[in-house]
Write an enzyme that holds these catalytic residues in place. Structure first.
Site, mmCIF file in Angstrom:
data_model
loop_
_atom_site.group_PDB
_atom_site.id
_atom_site.type_symbol
_atom_site.label_atom_id
_atom_site.label_comp_id
_atom_site.label_asym_id
_atom_site.label_seq_id
_atom_site.Cartn_x
_atom_site.Cartn_y
_atom_site.Cartn_z
ATOM 1 N N GLY A 1 29.344 -14.862 53.233
ATOM 2 C CA GLY A 1 28.088 -14.377 52.653
ATOM 3 C C GLY A 1 28.184 -14.074 51.168
ATOM 4 C CB SER B 1 30.177 -19.455 51.194
ATOM 5 O OG SER B 1 29.956 -18.056 51.099
ATOM 6 C CD GLU C 1 29.150 -10.589 59.456
ATOM 7 O OE1 GLU C 1 28.394 -10.825 60.404
ATOM 8 O OE2 GLU C 1 29.222 -11.322 58.448
ATOM 9 C CE LYS D 1 27.366 -14.211 59.535
ATOM 10 N NZ LYS D 1 28.081 -13.878 58.328
ATOM 11 C CD GLU E 1 33.608 -17.045 60.164
ATOM 12 O OE1 GLU E 1 32.741 -17.882 59.918
ATOM 13 O OE2 GLU E 1 33.349 -15.912 60.587
ATOM 14 C CG ASN F 1 27.456 -15.936 63.417
ATOM 15 O OD1 ASN F 1 26.585 -15.403 64.098
ATOM 16 N ND2 ASN F 1 28.469 -15.258 62.875
ATOM 17 C CG HIS G 1 31.847 -12.714 62.800
ATOM 18 N ND1 HIS G 1 31.618 -11.890 61.720
ATOM 19 C CD2 HIS G 1 31.571 -13.973 62.389
ATOM 20 C CE1 HIS G 1 31.208 -12.637 60.700
ATOM 21 N NE2 HIS G 1 31.170 -13.901 61.080
HETATM 22 P P1 13P Z 1 28.205 -17.434 55.618
HETATM 23 O O1 13P Z 1 28.139 -18.920 55.933
HETATM 24 O O2 13P Z 1 26.867 -16.811 55.423
HETATM 25 O O3 13P Z 1 29.178 -17.142 54.527
HETATM 26 O O4 13P Z 1 28.792 -16.737 56.940
HETATM 27 C C1 13P Z 1 29.934 -17.246 57.503
HETATM 28 C C2 13P Z 1 30.134 -16.581 58.809
HETATM 29 O O5 13P Z 1 30.416 -15.397 58.879
HETATM 30 C C3 13P Z 1 29.959 -17.389 60.012
HETATM 31 O O6 13P Z 1 30.397 -16.701 61.119
#
Ligand code: 13P
Length: 248
Positions: A172, A211, A96, A11, A166, A9, A94
């Site tokens: 992150g 992560s 976010e 982002k 997640e 992803n 997601h």
């Molecule tokens: P990270 O791998 O950067 O923690 O992000 C995970 C994520 O949100 C994947 O959609």
């Protein structure tokens, strides 16, 4: 019996020029992968990514999809538009999107219905915040999100979906859920899918995200209910993402 699926992803990262470099580096590194390999990229990059990965084992996904076919929905991108530029997967709900852009269980459901109607594989994201985990309501939250996302969806459609668990506190942050925590919640999520769909739940692939990286992927993937990963930060470097894809 469930084929693992490792998805990146990106982002809001990578221009077309940057994407080109990353994808060209990635293609040879993942060509012998035993898992399905997907990169979910910004809208502006989908067409470039699809062209570059044509004939390879890498599939391309979007990071969201509108619930309507077309019309007055400023800022949204339709399933037909995504299909035209070569996306086959789409991330929906997601954290976010939920946190910053007001996505709800209901909008996640509507987008999922639309994705399925148009032949996409939706990657439906669920997961609790740190407050929710510490408050002991992780299972309640995941159950509500799963039941909401799958409202009105048939078992034959549910079978085509992928779930990404997640935990928001692991995204992150460098703070990964332990393999035990991830397995426990993912197995709980599969139980909720079993309540909804019976045996079909055994066919739904459930990823872990938060992560995930080259150093923890093997342990996470060794858990019986973890069928893949949704990778943020580590998907932005070909060397890291390919190590996750080629975990053993
Ligand atoms: P990270 O791998 O950067 O923690 O992000 C995970 C994520 O949100 C994947 O959609």
């Amino acid at each position: 019996m469930r084929k693992p699926i490792i998805a990146g992803n990106w982002k809001m990262n990578n221009t077309k020029a940057e994407a080109k470099v990353l994808i060209q580096e990635l293609i040879p590194l993942v060509k012998n992968a035993e898992s399905d390999v997907v990169i979910c990229v910004p809208y502006t990059v989908i067409e470039t990514a699809a062209a570059l990965t044509k004939g390879t084992n890498i599939k391309v996904g979007a990071e969201n999809v509108a619930w309507a076919d077309k019309g007055a929905f400023t800022g949204e991108v339709s399933a037909q538009m995504l299909k035209e530029v070569g996306a086959e997967y789409v991330i929906i709900g997601h954290s976010e999107r939920r946190q910053y852009f007001g996505e709800t269980d209901d909008s996640v459901n509507k987008r999922t219905v639309q994705a399925l109607k148009n032949g996409f594989t939706p990657i439906i994201c669920v997961g609790e915040t740190l407050d929710e985990r510490e408050g002991g309501v992780t299972e309640q939250v995941c159950k509500r999100q799963i039941i909401g996302a799958y409202a009105g969806i048939s078992a034959s459609d549910a079978e085509k979906t992928v779930v990404a668990y997640e935990p928001v506190w692991a995204i992150g942050t460098g703070r990964t859920a332990t393999s035990g925590q991830a397995q426990e919640t993912i197995s709980y999520i599969r139980g909720v899918l079993k309540e909804l769909y019976g045996k079909t739940a055994e066919k739904v692939r459930i990823q872990y995200g938060g992560s995930m990286n080259p150093s923890n992927v093997s342990e996470l993937m060794a858990q019986p209910d973890i069928d893949g990963g949704l990778i943020g930060g580590a998907s932005l470097k070909a060397a890291d993402f390919s190590k996750v894809v080629n975990y053993k």
